[in-house]
Design an enzyme around this catalytic site. Sequence first.
Site, PDB file in Angstrom:
ATOM      1  N   ASP A 380       0.847  -1.193   0.000  1.00  0.00           N
ATOM      2  CA  ASP A 380       0.000   0.000   0.000  1.00  0.00           C
ATOM      3  C   ASP A 380       0.882   1.242   0.000  1.00  0.00           C
ATOM      4  OD1 ASP A 380      -2.692   1.474   0.713  1.00  0.00           O
ATOM      5  OD2 ASP A 380      -1.225   2.143   2.203  1.00  0.00           O
ATOM      6  N   ASP A 398      -0.689   8.216  -8.074  1.00  0.00           N
ATOM      7  CA  ASP A 398      -1.596   7.774  -9.143  1.00  0.00           C
ATOM      8  C   ASP A 398      -2.389   6.557  -8.668  1.00  0.00           C
ATOM      9  OD1 ASP A 398      -2.856   7.693 -11.563  1.00  0.00           O
ATOM     10  OD2 ASP A 398      -1.204   6.778 -12.651  1.00  0.00           O
TER      11      ASP A 398
END
Length: 563
Positions: A380, A398
């Site tokens: 993550d 992004d």
Amino acid sequence: MESTYEVKLVFDVNQKFTWRWKNVMSEKRILKSKMFLYLTEFFAGMSVMAVELGASRLLAPYFSSSQIVWTIIIGTIMIAMALGNIYGGRSADKNPNPDKLYGRILIAAVWIALIPVVGKYIILGVSAILVFTVNNNFLIWAAFFACMVIFVFPLFLLGTVTPSLAKYSVESLEESGKVVGNLGAFNTIGSIIGTFLPTFVTIPAVGTSITFLIFAGVLMLLGIIYFVSCRTGKVKSAVSVVILIISCIFGSSDSFAFWEKDLTYEGESIYNYLQVRENDEKVYLSTNVLFGVQSVYVKEERLTGMYYDYAMAAPLMAGLSKRDGMNILILGMGTGTYATQCSRYFDNVVCIGVEIDEKITKLAREYFELPENVKVTTYDGRAYLNAIDEKYDVIMVDAYQDITIPFQMSSVEFFTLVKEHLTPDGVMVVNMNMRGNSEGDINQHLADTISQVFDEVYTVDVGGTTNRQLFASNNKIMMETFYAEVEALSSDNPLQGELKNFMEQKLEGCLMAYEPGSYIMTDDKAPVELLGMQVIDELIKDEVMYYKQIYDEEGLEGLLERL
């Protein structure tokens, strides 16, 4: 006398329990041992959770996997289970015949087996109807009605299992607590396994469709074992098996975009539905069958025509030519398009990426020519920043995918963490993929939040798309540096010349200093799903307006002709 009466009353009630139980046992040998009843509870609980997780994967390619969609799934399933509990209890009291329960289990199994065959068509049918009748919150209503049509009935039937089994299992009031407790324990253990098994085993290994078929088969086996042992229900069992076989033949495909005939790849990972399309010029990755492209690879060494080209302004803003080398971190690596573009157009950059979905990284290596020397960490994005001490000249964020915007990567706390991992003149670039036009939309929330952390914030709209690029830094001369770097690009070098022309035409004069407002998101409050849904509503309205006009003027026949 009063105490004697109470003892007699308890005795009479227990006698009724014992008589009912023995009467059932004399007819149903398989129920002489309560273990089969406990196993029924176990597999029913397991199947409910497996179907719930399967529902999320069936709906996600069409409606996303946002918290809103999960709320709809959980809510409708809980409604179904509650109604099933009520009906199951009343039915068991009125007619305590186990044949009824196991007949319902067979029906539920057949219905679940048919979901891979017809579920995708139902979703598209519901969406097609609602897109012309619903003006607001289209995705919410479409996901809700699709979930109601596909999943409520079989889970209503499975909701009848627990109260019915309680009726068949309790022999006397003295052991009622123990028996009901055991049933609850078996149901809970089954639910736990039904949660982990699809997520970590069946869906990644064989896909959503076969996962439905596996658990439909488990439920069907329960019913068949019961009816075979009781020498009844032969027709029910035979019909169920035939339907399961038909479903295995026609429903085992993992294709969600069944109308697409030339896909290079279609499959699933733990996190996403994945689709790769290819033509002579480009390769595309999509994680949604209805809208959105997440990554694109241009086979020829030229610009993509997408937001990646705009984002290449970030290394220039960070003073690329004045550095011996530039380190770029990409949070939400995808298939590595941004890394590929930066490596093509700039000589002295090192790109590393963070991507939570390992399957996407594998597709990037296979279909998008992501070099092996580009390091990608499966993690993550925010957790990665928390785990490292390194600083970067450019950080590209992004990680926003359609309306699935991770709230933990949209808050003041997150952007503060990004700033801490930038060099003093470093630049953050954020791809905001849903450009809205209303006050307080998702992009305004994001930009206002970022402005709380960075002194210099500029935005530019990506032509022909719904994307907007945001550049942020604490370097007061970020824009002056950008203009100087663009001017320094060599027109004699074909790639640099192409990039220079692009920057002069698309960014110089188009980059706008952002005026911050008061829409701030924090870890405690970041309503990204609702904000994203509002923008999606606007986009859908714009897309279907043309077809609505045709429908209003020419009717259904005219619409079908145009389609």
